[in-house]
Design a protein around this motif. Structure first.
Motif, PDB file in Angstrom:
ATOM      1  N   PHE A   1      56.921  74.084  51.920  1.00 57.65           N
ATOM      2  CA  PHE A   1      57.958  74.887  52.559  1.00 57.65           C
ATOM      3  C   PHE A   1      57.893  76.352  52.128  1.00 57.65           C
ATOM      4  O   PHE A   1      58.203  77.250  52.911  1.00 57.65           O
ATOM      5  CB  PHE A   1      59.337  74.319  52.237  1.00 57.65           C
ATOM      6  N   VAL A   2      57.499  76.606  50.880  1.00 56.72           N
ATOM      7  CA  VAL A   2      57.410  77.988  50.405  1.00 56.72           C
ATOM      8  C   VAL A   2      56.112  78.650  50.861  1.00 56.72           C
ATOM      9  O   VAL A   2      56.111  79.778  51.344  1.00 56.72           O
ATOM     10  CB  VAL A   2      57.525  78.044  48.870  1.00 56.72           C
ATOM     11  N   ASN A   3      54.999  77.941  50.727  1.00 57.59           N
ATOM     12  CA  ASN A   3      53.693  78.548  50.981  1.00 57.59           C
ATOM     13  C   ASN A   3      53.227  78.447  52.430  1.00 57.59           C
ATOM     14  O   ASN A   3      52.342  79.188  52.842  1.00 57.59           O
ATOM     15  CB  ASN A   3      52.653  77.903  50.061  1.00 57.59           C
ATOM     16  N   LYS A   4      53.818  77.523  53.190  1.00 52.41           N
ATOM     17  CA  LYS A   4      53.440  77.365  54.596  1.00 52.41           C
ATOM     18  C   LYS A   4      54.705  77.299  55.453  1.00 52.41           C
ATOM     19  O   LYS A   4      54.826  76.434  56.327  1.00 52.41           O
ATOM     20  CB  LYS A   4      52.581  76.112  54.775  1.00 52.41           C
ATOM     21  N   ALA A   5      55.613  78.222  55.218  1.00 51.02           N
ATOM     22  CA  ALA A   5      56.917  78.183  55.884  1.00 51.02           C
ATOM     23  C   ALA A   5      56.789  78.266  57.396  1.00 51.02           C
ATOM     24  O   ALA A   5      57.510  77.569  58.128  1.00 51.02           O
ATOM     25  CB  ALA A   5      57.805  79.309  55.362  1.00 51.02           C
TER      26      ALA A   5
ATOM     27  N   GLU B   1      56.365  79.987  44.038  1.00 53.58           N
ATOM     28  CA  GLU B   1      55.408  79.328  44.920  1.00 53.58           C
ATOM     29  C   GLU B   1      54.948  77.985  44.377  1.00 53.58           C
ATOM     30  O   GLU B   1      54.280  77.228  45.082  1.00 53.58           O
ATOM     31  CB  GLU B   1      54.195  80.224  45.163  1.00 53.58           C
ATOM     32  N   GLY B   2      55.322  77.672  43.137  1.00 49.92           N
ATOM     33  CA  GLY B   2      55.033  76.357  42.593  1.00 49.92           C
ATOM     34  C   GLY B   2      53.941  76.363  41.550  1.00 49.92           C
ATOM     35  O   GLY B   2      52.925  77.047  41.686  1.00 49.92           O
ATOM     36  N   GLY B   3      54.163  75.616  40.484  1.00 50.39           N
ATOM     37  CA  GLY B   3      53.187  75.528  39.412  1.00 50.39           C
ATOM     38  C   GLY B   3      52.957  74.097  38.996  1.00 50.39           C
ATOM     39  O   GLY B   3      52.670  73.249  39.833  1.00 50.39           O
ATOM     40  N   TYR B   4      53.129  73.817  37.726  1.00 52.34           N
ATOM     41  CA  TYR B   4      52.780  72.515  37.188  1.00 52.34           C
ATOM     42  C   TYR B   4      54.013  71.702  36.825  1.00 52.34           C
ATOM     43  O   TYR B   4      55.126  72.209  36.814  1.00 52.34           O
ATOM     44  CB  TYR B   4      51.881  72.708  35.961  1.00 52.34           C
ATOM     45  N   ASN B   5      53.782  70.445  36.527  1.00 55.95           N
ATOM     46  CA  ASN B   5      54.875  69.546  36.186  1.00 55.95           C
ATOM     47  C   ASN B   5      55.707  70.121  35.030  1.00 55.95           C
ATOM     48  O   ASN B   5      55.168  70.661  34.075  1.00 55.95           O
ATOM     49  CB  ASN B   5      54.309  68.188  35.775  1.00 55.95           C
TER      50      ASN B   5
ATOM     51  N   ILE C   1      52.073  68.054  62.024  1.00 54.55           N
ATOM     52  CA  ILE C   1      52.035  69.442  61.577  1.00 54.55           C
ATOM     53  C   ILE C   1      50.693  69.774  60.946  1.00 54.55           C
ATOM     54  O   ILE C   1      50.139  70.855  61.151  1.00 54.55           O
ATOM     55  CB  ILE C   1      53.176  69.702  60.580  1.00 54.55           C
ATOM     56  N   GLU C   2      50.144  68.836  60.177  1.00 54.73           N
ATOM     57  CA  GLU C   2      48.864  69.055  59.493  1.00 54.73           C
ATOM     58  C   GLU C   2      47.678  68.506  60.279  1.00 54.73           C
ATOM     59  O   GLU C   2      46.571  68.390  59.745  1.00 54.73           O
ATOM     60  CB  GLU C   2      48.899  68.423  58.107  1.00 54.73           C
TER      61      GLU C   2
END
Length: 486
Positions: free
Chosen positions: A390-394, A164-168, A342-343
């Motif tokens: 794309f992962v968290n708001k597919a 879902e995504g983290g840090y750099n 979209i937003e």
């Protein structure tokens, strides 16, 4: 603007029938693996990743979702085993901040069951892997074994891995997908389970010749599990598929942003030029409105399409005056929504592909203050925020073109942009998917939700953001009406 509603009746044919078929009561089946080849530009898998090296799938610096749908699997208790590890940032940051299960953002899944992926330092004994080659050696040595079990009722079975995504500087490596049920080994059902075949964007199954009739492949190996095109270049990623009769929808996780390289408190960051914030430049929405890059002027926009041409169309313009190759009676084309649409104009929620700081001394977001942001200055191609969206708001970012075939046919499906404009546009995309409406699912009688979002379509089935002066199909929840707008 006034609109006059017609009552829903049997006159709703063509595009309206397709819209009605896509109501909440219907069931779509993911048939990508049955009819498409290399939907993620390498064999077997759907979604998008960064690279495949040394028989290891790898995503560096971004969120992703990679999966397969195994068709018609028998009922039973299944176990999925995957060699995989996840690092939430640099080695030093992860070593200090991933203890006791903290900052573990990746997971494997089977059906609806999920299991958190083992952290890079969770099995640390001396030096941890720091390359795909070292990851492969660790996997071959039995390290980083992840397992998840699921009781399957029978039918299609979903499996995969996502972050879902983290840090750099985050990093995920994985390989050796194995699936068993009791004493039966179903691992051979998973295509390319050991990542013996890598990314090949020029594979024969995809026609990547653009509208200028020259090779144009999607950019890969960027930060984040997405592909992307940007900055005034036409393209057409198409694949011909042989389908039985039925109703389908072809889709991708995507958007098109018009103009500007990003925004900072509503101001625009120049791209490939000034490298500065410019309050005088228009916002993406203003670019969109000023230049009429909208669904009624789709020739300047990117779009998803379906064409029944024998050859892939190289000019998708509708207007006969320009010699377009699409057949208005059979083909479909849906213009991509901009991320501000979209937003709903929320700049904070819109994905960016540039830093929030500048060379002129503007504030730069530190690498570990906020997850999934771009932490330092970059030209373009740092897709962390779009990958996370794309992962968290597919559901929000998936865009479709829907079509019905009354007889078996070969059709082209793809993503295209014909115009060499506007400058500085941005189009990330991931997870091409083909779905088929399950026969006999029908349209159930459900209570109308007056709070459901309203969608407008013209009579060709093309979605319209701001309808005016014409007849449109209005879809809200399970209710479909036809209206005249003046």
């Amino acid at each position: 603007m006034k609109n006059f509603n017609f009552k829903r009746s049997a006159m709703f044919l063509g595009a309206a029938a397709v819209l009605m078929s896509a109501s909440a009561a219907d069931t779509y089946r993911d048939v990508t693996g049955q009819y498409m080849k290399n939907p993620a530009f390498f064999p077997g898998w759907q979604g998008a990743i960064t690279d495949v090296v040394n028989n290891v799938g790898e995503v560096y610096n971004g969120a992703f979702n990679l999966y397969q749908v195994l068709a018609d699997m028998p009922a039973g208790e299944y176990e999925l085993t995957v060699n995989a590890f996840y690092r939430c940032g640099t080695n030093d940051y992860s070593r200090e901040n991933m203890s006791n299960g903290a900052n573990h953002y990746a997971s494997i899944y089977l059906g609806t069951a999920t299991k958190t992926v083992i952290g890079l330092f969770d099995e640390a004994e001396g030096i941890v892997p720091n390359s795909t080659g070292e990851a492969f050696s660790a996997f071959e040595g039995g390290k980083y074994v992840n397992k998840v079990t699921y009781t399957h009722a029978g039918g299609d079975l979903l499996l995969g891995i996502k972050n879902e995504g983290g840090y750099n500087d985050e990093w995920t490596c994985f390989s050796n997908f194995k699936l068993v049920s009791g004493t039966t080994d179903y691992s051979d059902k998973i295509v390319n389970a050991n990542f013996t075949e890598g990314i090949n964007v020029t594979a024969e199954c995809w026609n990547l010749i653009n509208s200028a009739n020259s090779a144009k492949t999607p950019d890969v190996n960027k930060g984040g599990g997405v592909y992307r095109k940007t900055n005034a270049s036409p393209y057409n990623f198409g694949q011909q598929v042989d389908l039985p009769a039925g109703t389908y929808r072809f889709s991708a996780l995507t958007f098109l942003r018009h103009g500007g390289a990003g925004n900072y408190d509503g101001e625009i960051i120049d791209c490939k030029g000034g490298w500065k914030l410019t309050a005088s430049d228009p916002s993406p929405k203003q670019w969109f409105d000023k230049n009429l890059y909208n669904v009624d002027n789709v020739d300047d926009n990117a779009y998803l399409y379906m064409s029944m041409n024998e050859d892939k169309p190289t000019n998708m313009i509708w207007d006969d005056e320009f010699g377009g190759e699409l057949n208005k009676n059979t083909d479909k084309r849906v213009s991509l929504l901009d991320c501000w649409q979209i937003e709903n104009g929320d700049y904070a929620a819109m994905p960016e592909n540039e830093t929030r700081g500048t060379a002129e001394g503007q504030e730069i977001v530190p690498a570990y203050d906020v997850r999934n942001v771009v932490p330092n200055w970059a030209d373009s191609g740092v897709e962390r925020e779009s990958a996370a969206a794309f992962v968290n708001k597919a559901d929000k970012y998936r865009q479709y073109v829907e079509f019905t075939l009354t007889a078996p046919a070969k059709v082209w499906v793809g993503l295209a942009k014909d115009a060499n404009r506007p400058a500085q546009y941005w189009n990330p995309f991931a997870d091409f998917k083909l779905e088929m409406l399950v026969e006999g699912s029908g349209v159930a009688e459900v209570e109308f939700d007056e709070n459901a979002p309203v969608e407008y379509y013209n009579l060709q089935g093309v979605r319209v953001a701001n309808p005016s002066n014409g007849i449109y199909i209005v879809k809200q929840g399970n209710k479909v009406t036809k209206s005249i707008f003046k």
